[in-house]
Design a protein around this motif. Structure first.
Motif, PDB file in Angstrom:
ATOM      1  N   THR A 319       4.534 -79.852  38.047  1.00  0.00           N
ATOM      2  CA  THR A 319       5.333 -79.355  36.921  1.00  0.00           C
ATOM      3  C   THR A 319       5.716 -77.889  37.087  1.00  0.00           C
ATOM      4  O   THR A 319       6.679 -77.426  36.475  1.00  0.00           O
ATOM      5  N   ASP A 320       4.969 -77.166  37.914  1.00  0.00           N
ATOM      6  CA  ASP A 320       5.297 -75.758  38.152  1.00  0.00           C
ATOM      7  C   ASP A 320       6.437 -75.597  39.152  1.00  0.00           C
ATOM      8  O   ASP A 320       7.064 -74.538  39.219  1.00  0.00           O
ATOM      9  N   ALA A 324      12.433 -79.620  35.158  1.00  0.00           N
ATOM     10  CA  ALA A 324      12.006 -80.484  34.052  1.00  0.00           C
ATOM     11  C   ALA A 324      12.975 -81.650  33.878  1.00  0.00           C
ATOM     12  O   ALA A 324      14.186 -81.454  33.764  1.00  0.00           O
ATOM     13  N   SER A 326      13.348 -83.578  31.297  1.00  0.00           N
ATOM     14  CA  SER A 326      13.978 -83.582  29.971  1.00  0.00           C
ATOM     15  C   SER A 326      15.248 -82.733  29.964  1.00  0.00           C
ATOM     16  O   SER A 326      16.259 -83.108  29.356  1.00  0.00           O
TER      17      SER A 326
END
Length: 492
Positions: A319-320, A324, A326
């Motif tokens: 996730t880093d 993203a 979304s």
């Protein structure tokens, strides 16, 4: 909400056309992209992006200094810009001593009695990597400013070669053959692995001499991939061979590219990861500058950087590093190739980390999204992501010893690949996956348990062996590629 920031690349291209006024540009962007903005907004953005037409004295002095220090670089830049600089120099009567570093050096030369401090050279890893980074940066800038790299639209790769389709196909074949060779070596089939690598090396000359913008970066990445997979000999051979080919004479627009390849030979394998980081940073910064982050090509460079960082180790948080989902879903849609590519990289990374349950979960999501793409709209993307999802799902099921379900998924994946090759006329892209699938499914013990078709997979294994063997029946790869170039055949 769409804004002119999303069309930065197109605006840059229009702004660099002589005679096209800002009013013309505003009208064209509004007409083609249905985006409205005031003249003041455009001026603000152009200033922020550093796009300008008027020539300043500081710009002229800097450019003249570059021309004197690195004359070969200027042949790669926009000819119209060079004429503008020269016109300004003559009109304002700029003298050589105002910009020449050589003149200032001569004027301030120390006397024979002066103490001259000893120059300490920086470590080679810094010196070589930084120099190559500088050359890559000039190569990218010159390509955009010289209008050799042109924006097509935000959904596609830039046009960077007059023979782009052919060069993309050659690059794809090269990368696939390298990967398929690795897959064969991994399962103990060194004969076929050597043949695939030999076939890949036959394409290196086309890559080194080609104009397509992605060649340099992919060669650097491939060298590191081979080294990290445990094939340092092949990595060194690829590096030195590309460097040798870079010594060949090339037209003026290819000289910086040739210099980059030539300098590649001075970088050790231990220095290559740092070099890759520097080259990726150059591409990221300059693609963002000239194209903006809405352009698909900028996204591709971002993903290359993400893959590089994920290779640092399992401690790197996905996730880093990855964009993203979304945000991408909201901006481009759930079946756009940007979010699908993020999921694909997530799946590949989780698979390498042996987190098979998570791989299965995300692979299913990838296949579901891919199936939302209408076949008539983009059959290539639909097939590509469906195959990737099925492949990693099936191999993960196999690793979890869920053999019956794995056979079903991998058989489906194999059929999708065959369909893809027939429809898209691309007979190489998934060869490494085919090798792995056949090796997994060709297990007589599974047939005895009531699932799988050992006869079919044995036939497929023999067929793939015949195909690669027909290319050449020798695996003396290293000896054949140790090609020495005559010293009088250098570029510089």
């Amino acid at each position: 909400m769409t804004s002119i920031d999303d069309f930065k690349g197109h605006i840059f291209e229009l702004y660099s056309i002589p005679g096209l006024t800002l009013t013309d540009i505003i009208a064209k962007i509004e007409r083609e992209h249905n985006v409205t903005a005031t003249r003041a907004v455009y001026k603000n953005r152009l200033k922020k992006w550093g796009f300008k037409r008027n020539t300043s004295r500081s710009e002229v002095l800097t450019t003249l200094r570059e021309q004197e220090d690195e004359p070969k670089i200027q042949t790669f830049r926009d000819p119209a810009r060079s004429l503008r600089i020269e016109k300004y120099r003559k009109k304002n009567k700029i003298q050589r001593h105002e910009y020449s570093s050589k003149s200032s050096t001569q004027q301030s030369a120390p006397s024979s009695m002066a103490i001259v401090p000893r120059q300490i050279s920086p470590p080679q890893v810094f010196e070589t990597s930084e120099r190559l980074g500088y050359e890559v940066s000039n190569y990218i800038k010159g390509s955009f400013e010289g209008k050799r790299w042109k924006v097509k639209d935000n959904q596609n790769i830039i046009n960077s070669s007059p023979n782009q389709d052919t060069e993309v196909q050659i690059l794809t074949t090269f990368l696939t053959d390298i990967e398929t060779g690795c897959s064969n070596f991994a399962v103990g089939n060194g004969y076929s692995g050597g043949l695939y690598w030999r076939k890949a090396f036959e394409n290196i000359e086309y890559l080194v001499r080609g104009d397509y913008h992605d060649h340099i970066l992919n060669i650097v990445i491939t060298i590191n991939d081979l080294r990290e997979k445990g094939y340092p000999g092949a990595a060194e051979l690829l590096k030195s061979y590309a460097s040798q080919l870079g010594r060949h004479k090339q037209p003026p627009e290819g000289r910086i590219r040739a210099l980059i390849y030539r300098e590649l030979g001075n970088v050790s394998l231990d220095q290559m990861p740092q070099l890759e980081e520097i080259v990726l940073a150059c591409f990221m910064e300059l693609f963002e500058r000239y194209l903006g982050d809405y352009c698909y090509n900028s996204f591709v460079v971002q993903m290359n950087m993400a893959r590089r960082r994920l290779r640092l180790g399992d401690w790197v948080n996905l996730t880093d590093v990855l964009l993203a989902l979304s945000v991408l879903d909201h901006k481009f849609g759930v079946s756009d190739r940007r979010p699908l590519d993020v999921i694909r990289v997530r799946v590949e990374t989780l698979f390498k980390r042996k987190k098979y349950l998570e791989v299965i979960q995300h692979s299913r999501s990838l296949v579901e999204r891919a199936e939302l793409i209408e076949i008539q709209d983009d059959p290539w993307q639909r097939h590509y992501f469906s195959i990737k999802g099925c492949y990693y799902m099936g191999i993960s099921l196999f690793s979890l010893e869920k053999y019956e379900e794995a056979h079903i998924i991998l058989s489906k994946c194999f059929d999708l690949i065959e369909s893809f090759y027939t429809v898209q006329n691309n007979f190489a892209l998934f060869d490494s996956e085919k090798v792995e699938i056949v090796e997994r499914l060709y297990q007589p013990s599974h047939a005895q348990l009531g699932f799988g078709d050992a006869g079919r997979w044995e036939a497929e294994k023999e067929k793939s062996q015949e195909v690669i063997s027909s290319v050449d029946n020798t695996v003396e790869l290293l000896e054949e590629l140790q090609i020495e170039r005559p010293e009088n055949d250098l570029v510089f």
